[in-house]
Design a protein around this motif. Structure first.
Motif, PDB file in Angstrom:
ATOM      1  N   HIS A  64       0.854  -1.190   0.094  1.00 35.46           N
ATOM      2  CA  HIS A  64       0.043   0.039  -0.103  1.00 35.46           C
ATOM      3  C   HIS A  64       0.652   1.328   0.058  1.00 35.46           C
ATOM      4  O   HIS A  64       0.338   2.271  -0.545  1.00 35.46           O
ATOM      5  CB  HIS A  64      -1.009   0.011   1.218  1.00 35.46           C
ATOM      6  N   ALA A  65       1.928   1.361   0.606  1.00 36.97           N
ATOM      7  CA  ALA A  65       2.839   2.281   0.926  1.00 36.97           C
ATOM      8  C   ALA A  65       3.770   2.580  -0.440  1.00 36.97           C
ATOM      9  O   ALA A  65       4.659   3.523  -0.501  1.00 36.97           O
ATOM     10  CB  ALA A  65       3.865   2.356   1.941  1.00 36.97           C
ATOM     11  N   GLY A  66       3.512   1.577  -1.337  1.00 35.25           N
ATOM     12  CA  GLY A  66       4.510   1.723  -2.686  1.00 35.25           C
ATOM     13  C   GLY A  66       5.807   1.120  -2.543  1.00 35.25           C
ATOM     14  O   GLY A  66       6.629   1.462  -3.384  1.00 35.25           O
ATOM     15  N   VAL A  67       6.117   0.371  -1.653  1.00 30.14           N
ATOM     16  CA  VAL A  67       7.380  -0.348  -1.377  1.00 30.14           C
ATOM     17  C   VAL A  67       7.513  -1.685  -2.121  1.00 30.14           C
ATOM     18  O   VAL A  67       6.639  -2.752  -1.575  1.00 30.14           O
ATOM     19  CB  VAL A  67       7.594  -0.347  -0.092  1.00 30.14           C
ATOM     20  N   HIS A  68       8.121  -1.824  -3.049  1.00 24.87           N
ATOM     21  CA  HIS A  68       8.240  -3.351  -3.771  1.00 24.87           C
ATOM     22  C   HIS A  68       9.453  -4.106  -3.644  1.00 24.87           C
ATOM     23  O   HIS A  68      10.487  -3.161  -3.563  1.00 24.87           O
ATOM     24  CB  HIS A  68       7.770  -2.971  -5.314  1.00 24.87           C
ATOM     25  N   GLY A  69       9.434  -5.322  -3.423  1.00 21.69           N
ATOM     26  CA  GLY A  69      10.665  -5.917  -3.265  1.00 21.69           C
ATOM     27  C   GLY A  69      11.319  -5.684  -1.795  1.00 21.69           C
ATOM     28  O   GLY A  69      12.441  -6.658  -1.451  1.00 21.69           O
ATOM     29  N   ALA A  70      10.489  -5.245  -0.938  1.00 21.08           N
ATOM     30  CA  ALA A  70      11.036  -5.377   0.719  1.00 21.08           C
ATOM     31  C   ALA A  70      10.872  -6.550   1.282  1.00 21.08           C
ATOM     32  O   ALA A  70       9.885  -7.403   0.821  1.00 21.08           O
ATOM     33  CB  ALA A  70      10.205  -4.173   1.473  1.00 21.08           C
ATOM     34  N   THR A  71      11.741  -7.147   2.060  1.00 18.67           N
ATOM     35  CA  THR A  71      11.430  -8.423   2.845  1.00 18.67           C
ATOM     36  C   THR A  71      11.386  -8.065   4.248  1.00 18.67           C
ATOM     37  O   THR A  71      12.475  -8.284   4.922  1.00 18.67           O
ATOM     38  CB  THR A  71      12.821  -9.013   2.764  1.00 18.67           C
ATOM     39  N   PRO A  72      10.307  -7.631   4.669  1.00 20.28           N
ATOM     40  CA  PRO A  72      10.187  -7.174   6.054  1.00 20.28           C
ATOM     41  C   PRO A  72      10.442  -8.483   6.863  1.00 20.28           C
ATOM     42  O   PRO A  72      10.008  -9.520   6.578  1.00 20.28           O
ATOM     43  CB  PRO A  72       8.708  -6.590   6.145  1.00 20.28           C
ATOM     44  N   ARG A  73      10.791  -8.269   7.937  1.00 22.09           N
ATOM     45  CA  ARG A  73      11.121  -9.307   9.147  1.00 22.09           C
ATOM     46  C   ARG A  73      10.153  -9.211  10.208  1.00 22.09           C
ATOM     47  O   ARG A  73      10.384  -8.206  10.906  1.00 22.09           O
ATOM     48  CB  ARG A  73      12.596  -9.419   9.581  1.00 22.09           C
ATOM     49  N   GLU A  74       9.295 -10.032  10.511  1.00 18.39           N
ATOM     50  CA  GLU A  74       8.292  -9.901  11.526  1.00 18.39           C
ATOM     51  C   GLU A  74       9.063 -10.731  12.578  1.00 18.39           C
ATOM     52  O   GLU A  74       8.874 -12.179  12.696  1.00 18.39           O
ATOM     53  CB  GLU A  74       6.862 -10.694  11.008  1.00 18.39           C
ATOM     54  N   ARG A  75       9.643  -9.928  13.344  1.00 20.95           N
ATOM     55  CA  ARG A  75      10.514 -10.755  14.628  1.00 20.95           C
ATOM     56  C   ARG A  75       9.474 -11.226  15.662  1.00 20.95           C
ATOM     57  O   ARG A  75       9.693 -12.347  16.244  1.00 20.95           O
ATOM     58  CB  ARG A  75      11.579  -9.738  15.225  1.00 20.95           C
ATOM     59  N   TYR A  76       8.520 -10.628  15.892  1.00 20.83           N
ATOM     60  CA  TYR A  76       7.497 -11.178  17.015  1.00 20.83           C
ATOM     61  C   TYR A  76       6.228 -11.369  16.333  1.00 20.83           C
ATOM     62  O   TYR A  76       5.612 -10.313  15.627  1.00 20.83           O
ATOM     63  CB  TYR A  76       7.537 -10.294  17.969  1.00 20.83           C
ATOM     64  N   GLN A  77       5.515 -12.414  16.746  1.00 21.10           N
ATOM     65  CA  GLN A  77       4.039 -12.754  16.110  1.00 21.10           C
ATOM     66  C   GLN A  77       3.351 -12.828  17.505  1.00 21.10           C
ATOM     67  O   GLN A  77       3.496 -13.764  18.239  1.00 21.10           O
ATOM     68  CB  GLN A  77       4.225 -13.666  15.133  1.00 21.10           C
ATOM     69  N   PHE A  78       2.029 -12.372  17.569  1.00 19.00           N
ATOM     70  CA  PHE A  78       1.373 -12.593  18.679  1.00 19.00           C
ATOM     71  C   PHE A  78      -0.127 -12.926  18.379  1.00 19.00           C
ATOM     72  O   PHE A  78      -0.674 -12.354  17.321  1.00 19.00           O
ATOM     73  CB  PHE A  78       1.162 -11.376  19.706  1.00 19.00           C
ATOM     74  N   SER A  79      -0.749 -13.803  18.850  1.00 17.62           N
ATOM     75  CA  SER A  79      -2.139 -14.277  18.412  1.00 17.62           C
ATOM     76  C   SER A  79      -3.225 -13.302  18.981  1.00 17.62           C
ATOM     77  O   SER A  79      -4.352 -12.826  18.472  1.00 17.62           O
ATOM     78  CB  SER A  79      -2.529 -15.484  19.223  1.00 17.62           C
ATOM     79  N   ASP A  80      -2.795 -12.291  20.106  1.00 13.51           N
ATOM     80  CA  ASP A  80      -3.457 -11.524  20.596  1.00 13.51           C
ATOM     81  C   ASP A  80      -3.187  -9.977  20.375  1.00 13.51           C
ATOM     82  O   ASP A  80      -1.809  -9.699  20.608  1.00 13.51           O
ATOM     83  CB  ASP A  80      -3.812 -11.416  22.363  1.00 13.51           C
ATOM     84  N   THR A  81      -3.989  -9.178  19.753  1.00 14.28           N
ATOM     85  CA  THR A  81      -3.368  -7.921  19.348  1.00 14.28           C
ATOM     86  C   THR A  81      -2.949  -6.951  20.635  1.00 14.28           C
ATOM     87  O   THR A  81      -2.041  -6.125  20.246  1.00 14.28           O
ATOM     88  CB  THR A  81      -4.541  -7.219  18.636  1.00 14.28           C
ATOM     89  N   THR A  82      -3.475  -7.008  21.650  1.00 13.23           N
ATOM     90  CA  THR A  82      -3.117  -6.224  22.705  1.00 13.23           C
ATOM     91  C   THR A  82      -1.876  -6.644  23.196  1.00 13.23           C
ATOM     92  O   THR A  82      -0.848  -6.070  23.512  1.00 13.23           O
ATOM     93  CB  THR A  82      -4.023  -6.609  23.973  1.00 13.23           C
ATOM     94  N   ASP A  83      -1.169  -7.871  23.110  1.00  7.48           N
ATOM     95  CA  ASP A  83       0.324  -8.188  23.278  1.00  7.48           C
ATOM     96  C   ASP A  83       1.206  -7.724  22.353  1.00  7.48           C
ATOM     97  O   ASP A  83       2.202  -7.229  22.717  1.00  7.48           O
ATOM     98  CB  ASP A  83       0.270  -9.799  23.427  1.00  7.48           C
ATOM     99  N   ALA A  84       0.719  -7.471  21.149  1.00  7.66           N
ATOM    100  CA  ALA A  84       1.629  -6.988  20.086  1.00  7.66           C
ATOM    101  C   ALA A  84       1.830  -5.336  20.464  1.00  7.66           C
ATOM    102  O   ALA A  84       3.071  -4.976  20.301  1.00  7.66           O
ATOM    103  CB  ALA A  84       0.761  -7.119  18.714  1.00  7.66           C
TER     104      ALA A  84
END
Length: 298
Positions: free
Chosen positions: A207-227
């Motif tokens: 959406h921001a127009g960035v193509h080819g980026a490889t973002p690293r999701e270092r942390y993933q949470f099942s609950d949004t509040t924890d994120a």
């Protein structure tokens, strides 16, 4: 027709509670008995029926096949009796109760800060919140309403639009590395925090127009509040739903980054079973929600 002996009614009530909790101690707390008294009632019932209703083991108890069959029947019968008893009480003595199922993040960050206004307007209404991750089936005797985040169409449910949402990058004000962020592409170099939402960082970079980026999701949470809490502790940048950000922004734990927001694919809806009208108390809660959002904003 076989009748249930009246002396077995306390045993049936104890069994139904123990079956629902899968725990004698929790049943005892609910019934204001001792765990040994609940166990005695259950054994009395088992002796009368000549079958084992629970399998007992070191970690607790589980229902047998016969126990599950009786638990279903006892639960339905007691719920029917409670409904009749409530209907017989004078209306002025009946407590107006609304059972609501929703996400923990919605209750914790969005609903609780505004709930005092509902209490001021409806002091006699009792609210029961269930934030289990599984979606309620709205069976009889269960939840009256739900607040769901989704497409707005669910089989068997009527849905009333409550509010839309926007996804925004947020971080703790003192998070290391923020000074190097001048464009959306710069975020790809920082640790990112994600939840289990179907719309995430890959969607935001596109959406921001960035193509080819490889973002690293270092942390993933099942609950949004924890994120959000992880981001507030400086562990990374979170992609947050704007509607649940207010308390984190208000006390300075998080700040919005000067980067584009992304319209959320899903919105929030109040839902209830399509086959029955909400009770007066439940309808009052729906009306209050819509009016509060209209007056104070989402």
């Amino acid at each position: 027709m076989t009748r249930v002996r009246s002396d077995l009614l306390p045993a049936l009530a104890a069994f139904e509670s123990a079956a629902r909790h899968q725990n004698f101690t929790h049943a005892a707390e609910e019934l204001h008995l001792t765990a040994s008294a609940v166990s005695h009632h259950v054994r009395k019932l088992e002796a009368r029926l000549g079958v084992a209703l629970f399998q007992r083991h070191a970690r607790g108890v589980t229902l047998t096949q016969e126990g599950r069959q009786l638990a279903d029947a006892a639960g339905n019968a007691l719920a029917d009796m409670e409904g009749v008893l409530n209907s017989l009480r004078p209306r002025r003595l009946q407590a107006a109760k609304v059972r609501i199922t929703t996400l923990h993040s919605v209750v914790h960050t969005w609903l609780l800060p505004r709930l005092g206004r509902f209490v001021d307007q409806h002091p006699d209404t009792e609210l029961v919140f269930d934030t289990e991750a599984t979606l309620s089936r709205f069976e009889d005797g269960g939840h009256d309403l739900g607040i769901r985040h989704g497409p707005g169409q669910w089989p068997g449910l009527a849905a009333v639009a409550l509010m839309d949402d926007t996804m925004r990058p947020v971080a703790a004000p003192d998070m290391p590395g923020l000074a190097s962020v001048h464009s959306p592409a710069d975020l790809a170099a920082l640790p990112l925090i994600a939840d289990k939402a179907r719309q995430g960082w890959h969607d935001w970079f596109r959406h921001a127009g960035v193509h080819g980026a490889t973002p690293r999701e270092r942390y993933q949470f099942s609950d949004t509040t924890d994120a959000m809490l992880a981001a507030a502790l400086g562990l990374g940048v979170a992609l947050a739903r704007e509607r649940i950000l207010t308390p984190f922004l208000a006390d300075g734990r998080l700040r919005l980054l000067d980067l584009p927001g992304m319209p959320a694919r899903w919105s929030y809806f109040v839902v209830y079973p399509a086959h029955r009208q909400p009770s007066p108390a439940a309808q009052g809660f729906i009306d209050w929600l819509l009016a509060d959002v209209a007056h104070f904003g989402p």
